[in-house]
Design an enzyme around this catalytic site. Structure first.
Site, PDB file in Angstrom:
ATOM      1  NE  ARG A 170      -3.387  -2.760   0.039  1.00 61.58           N
ATOM      2  CZ  ARG A 170      -2.802  -4.043  -0.683  1.00 61.58           C
ATOM      3  NH1 ARG A 170      -1.725  -3.550  -1.684  1.00 61.58           N
ATOM      4  NH2 ARG A 170      -3.627  -4.522  -0.782  1.00 61.58           N
TER       5      ARG A 170
HETATM    6  C1  FAD Z   1     -15.505  -1.064  -1.179  1.00 63.37           C
HETATM    7  C2  FAD Z   1     -14.210  -0.442  -1.047  1.00 63.37           C
HETATM    8  C3  FAD Z   1     -12.954  -2.175  -1.199  1.00 63.37           C
HETATM    9  C4  FAD Z   1     -11.512  -1.604  -1.309  1.00 63.37           C
HETATM   10  N1  FAD Z   1     -10.194  -3.004  -1.864  1.00 63.37           N
HETATM   11  C5  FAD Z   1      -9.211  -2.345  -1.933  1.00 63.37           C
HETATM   12  C6  FAD Z   1      -8.637  -3.345  -1.687  1.00 63.37           C
HETATM   13  O1  FAD Z   1      -8.892  -4.636  -2.332  1.00 63.37           O
HETATM   14  N2  FAD Z   1      -7.593  -3.404  -2.156  1.00 63.37           N
HETATM   15  C7  FAD Z   1      -7.144  -2.252  -2.557  1.00 63.37           C
HETATM   16  O2  FAD Z   1      -5.538  -2.006  -2.824  1.00 63.37           O
HETATM   17  N3  FAD Z   1      -7.741  -0.779  -2.006  1.00 63.37           N
HETATM   18  C8  FAD Z   1      -8.881  -1.005  -2.132  1.00 63.37           C
HETATM   19  N4  FAD Z   1      -9.125  -0.066  -1.197  1.00 63.37           N
HETATM   20  C9  FAD Z   1      -8.523   1.270  -1.228  1.00 63.37           C
HETATM   21  C10 FAD Z   1      -9.167   2.392  -2.914  1.00 63.37           C
HETATM   22  O3  FAD Z   1     -10.327   1.800  -3.395  1.00 63.37           O
HETATM   23  C11 FAD Z   1      -7.393   2.228  -3.058  1.00 63.37           C
HETATM   24  O4  FAD Z   1      -6.799   2.929  -2.861  1.00 63.37           O
HETATM   25  C12 FAD Z   1      -8.063   2.818  -4.967  1.00 63.37           C
HETATM   26  O5  FAD Z   1      -6.660   2.571  -5.578  1.00 63.37           O
HETATM   27  C13 FAD Z   1      -7.452   4.558  -4.206  1.00 63.37           C
HETATM   28  O6  FAD Z   1      -8.081   4.866  -5.610  1.00 63.37           O
HETATM   29  P1  FAD Z   1      -8.781   6.204  -6.222  1.00 63.37           P
HETATM   30  O7  FAD Z   1      -8.932   6.022  -7.254  1.00 63.37           O
HETATM   31  O8  FAD Z   1     -10.101   6.050  -5.629  1.00 63.37           O
HETATM   32  O9  FAD Z   1      -8.031   7.530  -5.292  1.00 63.37           O
HETATM   33  P2  FAD Z   1      -8.794   8.410  -4.202  1.00 63.37           P
HETATM   34  O10 FAD Z   1      -8.959   8.001  -2.826  1.00 63.37           O
HETATM   35  O11 FAD Z   1      -9.278   9.254  -4.804  1.00 63.37           O
HETATM   36  O12 FAD Z   1      -7.240   8.624  -3.797  1.00 63.37           O
HETATM   37  C14 FAD Z   1      -6.304   8.238  -2.861  1.00 63.37           C
HETATM   38  C15 FAD Z   1      -4.706   8.961  -2.935  1.00 63.37           C
HETATM   39  O13 FAD Z   1      -4.098   8.731  -4.364  1.00 63.37           O
HETATM   40  C16 FAD Z   1      -3.799  10.316  -4.821  1.00 63.37           C
HETATM   41  N5  FAD Z   1      -4.522  10.229  -6.494  1.00 63.37           N
HETATM   42  C17 FAD Z   1      -5.453   9.613  -6.881  1.00 63.37           C
HETATM   43  N6  FAD Z   1      -4.844  10.055  -8.197  1.00 63.37           N
HETATM   44  C18 FAD Z   1      -3.920  10.530  -8.486  1.00 63.37           C
HETATM   45  C19 FAD Z   1      -2.911  10.812  -9.649  1.00 63.37           C
HETATM   46  N7  FAD Z   1      -4.094  11.065 -11.187  1.00 63.37           N
HETATM   47  N8  FAD Z   1      -1.972  11.937  -9.521  1.00 63.37           N
HETATM   48  C20 FAD Z   1      -1.648  11.545  -8.371  1.00 63.37           C
HETATM   49  N9  FAD Z   1      -2.111  11.149  -6.857  1.00 63.37           N
HETATM   50  C21 FAD Z   1      -3.393  10.810  -7.349  1.00 63.37           C
HETATM   51  C22 FAD Z   1      -4.611  11.257  -4.082  1.00 63.37           C
HETATM   52  O14 FAD Z   1      -4.181  12.329  -3.719  1.00 63.37           O
HETATM   53  C23 FAD Z   1      -5.182  10.409  -2.404  1.00 63.37           C
HETATM   54  O15 FAD Z   1      -3.585  10.727  -1.979  1.00 63.37           O
HETATM   55  C24 FAD Z   1     -10.954  -0.774  -1.489  1.00 63.37           C
HETATM   56  C25 FAD Z   1     -12.310   0.528  -1.247  1.00 63.37           C
HETATM   57  C26 FAD Z   1     -13.125   0.454  -1.153  1.00 63.37           C
HETATM   58  C27 FAD Z   1     -14.205   1.997  -1.125  1.00 63.37           C
END
Ligand code: FAD
Length: 292
Positions: A170
């Site tokens: 992570r």
């Molecule tokens: C139901 C559920 C299940 C999940 N299961 C998992 C799992 O199995 N494994 C896992 O690893 N995670 C899981 N997660 C967590 C989450 O989905 C991941 O961390 C995902 O990769 C976050 O992506 P996001 O685009 O939503 O990022 P955001 O939540 O929008 O942002 C997270 C971080 O990434 C940064 N970021 C986003 N886009 C960019 C970009 N283009 N450039 C630079 N920085 C950026 C943001 O600034 C922030 O710091 C889960 C979440 C939920 C709600």
């Protein structure tokens, strides 16, 4: 909007962020923009830099809790088409930072490119997944990443090659302001087998998520040798509540929010869980979810 003269078509003021987050909670961004090209993004980043305005990147909002007071400064969202493109060429897939991870996974499987199907069921964007090295028991995004185009806080675009990238549980070294796009080098496989594997992985990952609750997020990283959920259970916190936020009864590492919940409810519950787990098990849980 004096400071953003010339960007009136992309910059909005006081934009509510709740609709962009998985929790559907939190206040507004002082400034919010969805740039339409890489060049416009760069000019906007430079303007913020000149004006001393802090920038945050919003992906799919699936790893974020926005506080009720909202955030000062600029929030950038890569929703425009040039940031969401996915192109396949031989064994490589190039995806924009704003592309949905699920789209990338299914495009690769259909093209007979294997590897990323281990991430099926993880919500969010490619940029968010790279930033936090999203993964499951079967693998993480970092292992398939060969390079990434990033933008620095001064608006400069750079390519980070594989030797320059570090991925851990992570965590990734991709902490530049914007992950603009990335290239993944994958393995040739049969599209039908890949699609079946993708579906199986999706079912396994989804089975670990709370059912029926849209507004639920996994909160803590698993500490070495244990799962955060088992420690939360050990501390007797399954179903614990703060206002309208509750520790999920089917997977204790998720916090579920009900009608009328506030971000403060969630933050307080996170604090209670951290304190009690530390008190009863001696483990200091580390947050996976970012708080803005
Ligand atoms: C139901 C559920 C299940 C999940 N299961 C998992 C799992 O199995 N494994 C896992 O690893 N995670 C899981 N997660 C967590 C989450 O989905 C991941 O961390 C995902 O990769 C976050 O992506 P996001 O685009 O939503 O990022 P955001 O939540 O929008 O942002 C997270 C971080 O990434 C940064 N970021 C986003 N886009 C960019 C970009 N283009 N450039 C630079 N920085 C950026 C943001 O600034 C922030 O710091 C889960 C979440 C939920 C709600």
């Amino acid at each position: 909007m004096g400071v953003f003269q010339g960007f009136e078509h992309v910059v909005r003021e006081n934009e509510p962020l709740a609709p962009f987050t998985w929790f559907r909670l939190g206040g507004a961004a002082e400034y919010f923009a969805e740039p339409t090209t890489v060049d416009e993004l760069s000019r906007l980043v430079r303007r913020c830099d000149q004006e001393g305005i802090r920038i945050r990147l919003l992906g799919g909002g699936s790893n974020l809790l926005v506080r009720d007071a909202g955030v000062r400064g600029m929030v950038l969202h890569l929703a425009a088409a040039p940031f969401c493109e996915i192109k396949i060429d031989g064994l490589q897939a190039r995806a924009g930072g704003g592309a949905k991870l699920a789209h990338l996974i299914s495009r690769c499987a259909a093209a007979g490119l294997g590897g990323l199907e281990s991430l099926a069921g993880i919500p969010g964007t490619v940029g968010g997944a790279l930033h936090g090295n999203a993964g499951t028991q079967s693998g993480d995004i970092g292992q398939w990443t060969s390079s990434a185009t990033v933008m620095t806080r001064s608006g400069e675009t750079l390519t980070r090659e594989r030797d320059d990238l570090r991925f851990a549980y992570r965590e990734s070294s991709l902490d530049d302001l914007v992950i603009v796009d990335a290239i993944f080098t994958l393995e040739r496989d049969d599209p039908e087998i890949l699609t079946k594997r993708l579906q199986k992985n999706w079912i396994v990952t989804k089975a670990a998520h709370p059912t029926g609750a849209l507004c639920a997020i996994p909160i803590f990283k698993d500490p070495e040798g244990a799962s955060a959920a088992s420690l939360i259970d050990k501390a007797g916190l399954r179903g614990a509540r703060s206002g309208q936020a509750e520790v999920c009864r089917t997977n204790s590492n998720f916090i579920v929010v009900g009608n009328g919940a506030t971000s403060q409810d969630v933050e307080q519950l996170i604090q209670v869980v951290r304190n009690k787990v530390a008190e009863r098990t001696g483990v200091d849980l580390e947050l996976q979810t970012e708080i803005w």
